[in-house]
Design an enzyme around this catalytic site. Structure first.
Site, mmCIF file in Angstrom:
data_model
loop_
_atom_site.group_PDB
_atom_site.id
_atom_site.type_symbol
_atom_site.label_atom_id
_atom_site.label_comp_id
_atom_site.label_asym_id
_atom_site.label_seq_id
_atom_site.Cartn_x
_atom_site.Cartn_y
_atom_site.Cartn_z
ATOM 1 N N ASP A 57 -5.252 -3.649 -6.789
ATOM 2 C CA ASP A 57 -5.771 -3.848 -5.443
ATOM 3 C C ASP A 57 -4.863 -4.834 -4.700
ATOM 4 O O ASP A 57 -4.716 -5.987 -5.123
ATOM 5 C CB ASP A 57 -7.209 -4.395 -5.536
ATOM 6 C CG ASP A 57 -7.901 -4.380 -4.184
ATOM 7 O OD1 ASP A 57 -7.224 -4.587 -3.151
ATOM 8 O OD2 ASP A 57 -9.116 -4.166 -4.155
ATOM 9 N N CYS A 72 -1.445 4.259 11.141
ATOM 10 C CA CYS A 72 -1.358 5.464 11.976
ATOM 11 C C CYS A 72 -2.693 5.656 12.691
ATOM 12 O O CYS A 72 -3.190 6.771 12.808
ATOM 13 C CB CYS A 72 -0.934 6.681 11.163
ATOM 14 S SG CYS A 72 -2.031 7.091 9.804
ATOM 15 N N ASP A 102 1.691 -0.971 5.054
ATOM 16 C CA ASP A 102 1.388 0.289 5.747
ATOM 17 C C ASP A 102 -0.065 0.589 5.372
ATOM 18 O O ASP A 102 -0.345 1.288 4.402
ATOM 19 C CB ASP A 102 2.357 1.360 5.222
ATOM 20 C CG ASP A 102 2.184 2.699 5.907
ATOM 21 O OD1 ASP A 102 1.629 2.731 7.018
ATOM 22 O OD2 ASP A 102 2.606 3.715 5.319
ATOM 23 N N ALA A 122 0.902 -1.179 0.000
ATOM 24 C CA ALA A 122 0.000 0.000 0.000
ATOM 25 C C ALA A 122 0.926 1.211 0.000
ATOM 26 O O ALA A 122 1.197 1.796 1.037
ATOM 27 C CB ALA A 122 -0.900 -0.029 1.228
ATOM 28 N N ALA A 123 1.393 1.589 -1.169
ATOM 29 C CA ALA A 123 2.678 2.316 -1.222
ATOM 30 C C ALA A 123 2.616 3.837 -1.330
ATOM 31 O O ALA A 123 3.575 4.511 -0.966
ATOM 32 C CB ALA A 123 3.502 1.761 -2.388
ATOM 33 N N ALA A 124 1.547 4.409 -1.890
ATOM 34 C CA ALA A 124 1.566 5.852 -2.166
ATOM 35 C C ALA A 124 1.438 6.673 -0.874
ATOM 36 O O ALA A 124 0.754 6.219 0.048
ATOM 37 C CB ALA A 124 0.420 6.213 -3.104
ATOM 38 N N LYS A 138 7.947 5.472 2.290
ATOM 39 C CA LYS A 138 8.602 4.262 2.817
ATOM 40 C C LYS A 138 9.203 3.443 1.674
ATOM 41 O O LYS A 138 10.220 2.786 1.852
ATOM 42 C CB LYS A 138 7.610 3.447 3.655
ATOM 43 C CG LYS A 138 7.121 4.210 4.872
ATOM 44 C CD LYS A 138 6.152 3.427 5.714
ATOM 45 C CE LYS A 138 5.459 4.307 6.742
ATOM 46 N NZ LYS A 138 4.479 5.261 6.166
HETATM 47 N N1 SAM Z 1 3.362 3.747 2.708
HETATM 48 C C1 SAM Z 1 2.931 5.043 2.223
HETATM 49 C C2 SAM Z 1 4.050 6.042 2.467
HETATM 50 O O1 SAM Z 1 4.863 5.848 3.364
HETATM 51 O O2 SAM Z 1 4.127 7.007 1.721
HETATM 52 C C3 SAM Z 1 1.623 5.477 2.849
HETATM 53 C C4 SAM Z 1 0.522 4.462 2.607
HETATM 54 S S1 SAM Z 1 -1.069 4.997 3.099
HETATM 55 C C5 SAM Z 1 -1.053 4.738 4.800
HETATM 56 C C6 SAM Z 1 -2.078 3.692 2.517
HETATM 57 C C7 SAM Z 1 -2.214 3.638 1.019
HETATM 58 O O3 SAM Z 1 -2.946 2.464 0.664
HETATM 59 C C8 SAM Z 1 -2.986 4.805 0.401
HETATM 60 O O4 SAM Z 1 -2.224 5.401 -0.598
HETATM 61 C C9 SAM Z 1 -4.232 4.151 -0.175
HETATM 62 O O5 SAM Z 1 -4.692 4.771 -1.362
HETATM 63 C C10 SAM Z 1 -3.722 2.753 -0.468
HETATM 64 N N2 SAM Z 1 -4.756 1.703 -0.590
HETATM 65 C C11 SAM Z 1 -6.036 1.725 -0.145
HETATM 66 N N3 SAM Z 1 -6.649 0.565 -0.441
HETATM 67 C C12 SAM Z 1 -5.741 -0.202 -1.090
HETATM 68 C C13 SAM Z 1 -5.777 -1.504 -1.670
HETATM 69 N N4 SAM Z 1 -6.883 -2.250 -1.614
HETATM 70 N N5 SAM Z 1 -4.664 -1.950 -2.263
HETATM 71 C C14 SAM Z 1 -3.531 -1.215 -2.328
HETATM 72 N N6 SAM Z 1 -3.443 0.025 -1.806
HETATM 73 C C15 SAM Z 1 -4.534 0.522 -1.187
#
Ligand code: SAM
Length: 322
Positions: free
Chosen positions: A176, A248, A194, A125-127, A131
């Site tokens: 996903d 968080c 994350d 869950a990278a954006a 990290k």
């Molecule tokens: N690790 C990131 C960083 O350090 O910049 C922050 C991650 S943020 C807490 C969680 C992310 O998971 C969001 O960008 C969100 O859009 C994404 N997300 C939500 N549902 C998801 C899914 N089913 N699969 C993958 N990513 C998902």
């Protein structure tokens, strides 16, 4: 439980949220935690060693008048006073990806995962990629680092951040994360999850929008998604591999309960491992919440308690045994 006297600004937090915090956190840390929702905190950043060397960046920023303090528990990590945040984002160091602004608690997750050069790593869950970038730097751009994000706009932000930061090793996937474990089972040495969450630790009373979305329903919705993401993360791990699950959020439903659900599902094929961190603002994972009791091994999980320097966070390290 003895009622805690709240400073006036903090009383505008949702009542239910404050009540739950009183039950989750040690009483003596509650005041600091509540203060952390109003008080501006220093801006922390990492020097991105994929783009620049620490001494060059630090002497450049000092010459530009930045009041830097070194974070003593993590090399290459610094803070500037909150009033210098804006100016920091105008520097060439920021715009050319030589530094990355990142909360101190968020720096902990890759530290705990400890990815090594040459390994095969998944960030599920990278954006926006803070990290991922930190892990690419720890891996010296060597090996395989796959970054998954499901929200299109955030996926493109992730790609832009990785490009600016010189993380050439990363393969990005707009998909996903819940499907990944079934698509590439037992593939990765280490996985970072994350997880998307209710973001309770990011509440900021100077920005009321940060808390308008909060409700117990939102916490429960997040928890449902987190369980499926964690199941996928576990399935994508090689036997012997480790993963870090983090959020968080303070809510046990999004933390201990998510991990507990997967211990019940996977049995002794997974185990929670201890976490060693050079910090004093830590609390072990809860073993019960309301009427629920959690697996004993959840005492190895860590809740980072917010203070003047860092936001709250939850971390759990899990090994796949077979
Ligand atoms: N690790 C990131 C960083 O350090 O910049 C922050 C991650 S943020 C807490 C969680 C992310 O998971 C969001 O960008 C969100 O859009 C994404 N997300 C939500 N549902 C998801 C899914 N089913 N699969 C993958 N990513 C998902």
């Amino acid at each position: 439980m003895r009622p805690v006297e709240l400073p006036p600004a903090e009383t505008s937090l949702p009542d239910l949220f404050v009540k739950r915090l009183q039950e989750i956190l040690p009483q003596q840390r509650l005041h600091d935690c509540l203060q952390s929702f109003t008080h501006p905190r220093a801006t922390s950043f990492r020097v991105n060693t994929l783009k620049a060397a620490d001494p060059e960046v630090i002497s450049g920023l000092r010459a530009d008048g930045f009041l830097l303090s070194r974070v003593d528990w993590r090399s290459g990590t610094y803070c500037v006073p909150p009033e210098q945040r804006r100016a920091l984002t105008d520097t060439r160091f920021f715009n050319e990806g030589m530094i990355y602004i990142q909360d101190l608690s968020s720096v902990l997750a890759p530290m705990v995962l400890d990815p090594q050069p040459g390994e095969r790593i998944l960030d599920l869950a990278a954006a926006p990629g803070g990290k991922t970038l930190q892990m690419a730097a720890m891996m010296e751009n060597l090996g395989e680092l796959s970054a998954v994000e499901s929200v299109k706009s955030r996926y493109f932000r992730l790609k832009a951040n990785l490009e600016r930061g010189g993380a050439t090793m990363v393969r990005t996937y707009l998909k996903d994360g819940r499907a990944v474990g079934a698509q590439v089972p037992a593939r990765f040495d280490r996985v970072l999850l994350d997880a998307p969450c209710s973001s309770e630790a990011r509440f900021n009373l100077n920005d009321p929008k940060s808390l308008t979305h909060w409700s117990l329903k939102k916490v429960q919705e997040s928890a449902r998604k987190q369980k499926r993401l964690l199941d996928s993360a576990i399935r994508s791990l090689k036997p012997g591999g480790t993963l870090v699950y983090c959020t968080c959020s303070f809510s046990p439903e999004e933390n201990e309960q998510v991990v507990d659900s997967q211990i019940r599902r996977h049995g002794d094929a997974v185990a929670v491992l201890p976490i060693a961190l050079p910090l004093s603002n830590l609390q072990p994972g809860l073993l019960k919440w309301g009427k629920r009791a959690y697996a004993e091994q959840l005492r190895h999980a860590v809740r980072v308690l917010p203070d003047a320097a860092m936001r709250g966070f939850f971390l759990c390290r899990i090994m796949r045994n077979r």
